[in-house]
Design a protein around this motif. Structure first.
Motif, PDB file in Angstrom:
ATOM      1  N   CYS A 190       0.831  -1.214   0.000  1.00 42.28           N
ATOM      2  CA  CYS A 190       0.000   0.000   0.000  1.00 42.28           C
ATOM      3  C   CYS A 190       0.862   1.258   0.000  1.00 42.28           C
ATOM      4  O   CYS A 190       0.517   2.252  -0.650  1.00 42.28           O
ATOM      5  N   ALA A 245     -15.393   4.318   5.669  1.00 43.45           N
ATOM      6  CA  ALA A 245     -15.115   4.294   4.229  1.00 43.45           C
ATOM      7  C   ALA A 245     -13.726   4.825   3.895  1.00 43.45           C
ATOM      8  O   ALA A 245     -13.262   4.662   2.758  1.00 43.45           O
ATOM      9  N   PRO A 247     -10.024   4.936   3.213  1.00 47.55           N
ATOM     10  CA  PRO A 247      -9.083   3.855   2.852  1.00 47.55           C
ATOM     11  C   PRO A 247      -8.088   3.528   3.958  1.00 47.55           C
ATOM     12  O   PRO A 247      -7.684   2.367   4.112  1.00 47.55           O
ATOM     13  N   VAL A 250      -9.781   1.193   6.353  1.00 47.76           N
ATOM     14  CA  VAL A 250      -9.864  -0.154   5.771  1.00 47.76           C
ATOM     15  C   VAL A 250      -8.530  -0.872   5.911  1.00 47.76           C
ATOM     16  O   VAL A 250      -8.466  -2.058   6.268  1.00 47.76           O
ATOM     17  N   ALA A 254      -7.670  -4.218   8.298  1.00 51.70           N
ATOM     18  CA  ALA A 254      -7.112  -5.443   7.720  1.00 51.70           C
ATOM     19  C   ALA A 254      -5.834  -5.862   8.450  1.00 51.70           C
ATOM     20  O   ALA A 254      -5.632  -7.059   8.738  1.00 51.70           O
ATOM     21  N   GLY A 266     -11.977 -10.776   2.584  1.00 52.46           N
ATOM     22  CA  GLY A 266     -12.690  -9.588   2.139  1.00 52.46           C
ATOM     23  C   GLY A 266     -11.941  -8.311   2.454  1.00 52.46           C
ATOM     24  O   GLY A 266     -11.853  -7.398   1.624  1.00 52.46           O
ATOM     25  N   SER A 267     -11.384  -8.218   3.656  1.00 51.06           N
ATOM     26  CA  SER A 267     -10.634  -7.017   4.047  1.00 51.06           C
ATOM     27  C   SER A 267      -9.379  -6.854   3.204  1.00 51.06           C
ATOM     28  O   SER A 267      -9.048  -5.747   2.753  1.00 51.06           O
ATOM     29  N   VAL A 269      -8.783  -8.092   0.181  1.00 47.68           N
ATOM     30  CA  VAL A 269      -9.161  -7.757  -1.194  1.00 47.68           C
ATOM     31  C   VAL A 269      -9.549  -6.280  -1.296  1.00 47.68           C
ATOM     32  O   VAL A 269      -9.192  -5.598  -2.268  1.00 47.68           O
ATOM     33  N   SER A 270     -10.263  -5.764  -0.295  1.00 52.75           N
ATOM     34  CA  SER A 270     -10.642  -4.342  -0.308  1.00 52.75           C
ATOM     35  C   SER A 270      -9.410  -3.449  -0.321  1.00 52.75           C
ATOM     36  O   SER A 270      -9.348  -2.448  -1.067  1.00 52.75           O
ATOM     37  N   VAL A 271      -8.410  -3.795   0.491  1.00 53.65           N
ATOM     38  CA  VAL A 271      -7.177  -3.010   0.527  1.00 53.65           C
ATOM     39  C   VAL A 271      -6.469  -3.062  -0.822  1.00 53.65           C
ATOM     40  O   VAL A 271      -5.989  -2.038  -1.331  1.00 53.65           O
ATOM     41  N   ILE A 273      -7.788  -3.602  -3.733  1.00 53.21           N
ATOM     42  CA  ILE A 273      -8.566  -2.852  -4.727  1.00 53.21           C
ATOM     43  C   ILE A 273      -8.277  -1.355  -4.593  1.00 53.21           C
ATOM     44  O   ILE A 273      -8.055  -0.651  -5.596  1.00 53.21           O
ATOM     45  N   TYR A 274      -8.299  -0.849  -3.363  1.00 51.90           N
ATOM     46  CA  TYR A 274      -7.955   0.561  -3.138  1.00 51.90           C
ATOM     47  C   TYR A 274      -6.567   0.869  -3.708  1.00 51.90           C
ATOM     48  O   TYR A 274      -6.361   1.895  -4.376  1.00 51.90           O
TER      49      TYR A 274
END
Length: 294
Positions: A190, A245, A247, A250, A254, A266-267, A269-271, A273-274
């Motif tokens: 990230c 919401a 980032p 999130v 995670a 899910g957590s 994958v969300s990271v 995607i961001y």
């Protein structure tokens, strides 16, 4: 005719390749730099700059220690009472808050350090080194990608310091070494993606001070309006949804889950995607500005 006029008439890379063909026989010409070798070379350059100017490590050594110790021992009792919901302060509250807080400050520190990527690049631009690199027959994004890769070492050092101090003040991740390493890798990914934002800022701003000012204006709301310091349940209802919401929230959630021994696809994958969205938006814009920077 000067090198500057040659470059302005014919383009840096093409002219440099033509001069190379004229000056060197075919069997003595060096192989052109590829994307990987060029990026690694500029990454090594970033590390050499740290070697010759060790003061650059101040933000990844003193700052993490100061933030971790300050929030643990100054605010830990009061924050711990909020996190635990018991209203009791003192040693147990501090100990419980440490388990909640260390993953959060881990994220905040590394995210804030990414700002210096833009500052360093802007310094190269102001000193003219930027134009010299652009005239070389190398992969165009190598300077930008290499700088980001070199900064991964700084991020790794800062993260190691935070976790070490965290262990000293009582942080005991239930997820063990595997959970900590998984969280560390996720945060480094990230951080690399977020650095593209500051790369774009550095190409837009006229000075290092302007880069720092814009970066701080962006990063402070993202980090403080998050779940780094307190749970979102303690916030007003209208703010809770915004914070969840965020980032940064999130990402913190995670990493907390990984360090707590909870693997939530899910957590993660969300990271990711961001992170992918940030790169998809800011990397092309950065390259556009880089290619047209005068």
């Amino acid at each position: 005719m000067s090198q500057t006029s040659i470059r302005s008439e014919h383009g840096g890379s093409a002219e440099a390749a033509r001069i190379q063909r004229v000056l060197l026989p075919a069997d003595q010409r060096p192989s052109p730099s590829g994307p990987i070798s060029g990026s690694v070379t500029f990454g090594w350059r970033a590390l050499l700059k740290i070697k010759h100017i060790p003061m650059q490590l101040f933000d990844v050594t003193i700052f993490p220690i100061m933030m971790t110790v300050m929030f643990t021992f100054i605010f830990g009792g009061a924050m711990g009472a909020i996190v635990s919901g018991t209203g009791q302060t003192g040693g147990p509250a501090v100990s419980e808050y440490v388990q909640f807080f260390i993953p959060g400050i881990f994220v905040q520190t590394l995210i804030m350090i990414t700002m210096y990527t833009g500052v360093t690049l802007n310094k190269d631009i102001s000193k003219g080194i930027f134009d010299r690199f652009r005239s070389l027959p190398i992969w165009r994004p190598a300077q930008l990608v290499g700088a980001l890769l070199g900064d991964q070492v700084r991020y790794g050092l800062a993260g190691t310091i935070i976790l070490t101090v965290g262990f000293l003040v009582g942080f005991r991740p239930v997820g063990g070494l595997l959970g900590v390493l998984a969280g560390f890798v996720l945060l480094l990914v990230c951080s690399f993606c977020l650095s593209w934002v500051w790369t774009m800022v550095s190409l837009l701003m006229p000075s290092e001070e302007a880069v720092m000012g814009v970066s701080m204006t962006i990063i402070f709301p993202l980090t403080f309006a998050s779940n780094i310091f307190v749970p979102t349940e303690t916030m007003p209802g209208w703010l809770e949804g915004i914070v969840e919401a965020n980032p940064v929230s999130v990402l913190v959630s995670a990493i907390r889950e990984l360090m707590d021994g909870t693997f939530d696809p899910g957590s993660i994958v969300s990271v990711l995607i961001y992170s992918a969205v940030v790169v998809a938006v800011f990397a092309p814009v950065s390259m556009y500005l880089y290619n047209r920077k005068s």
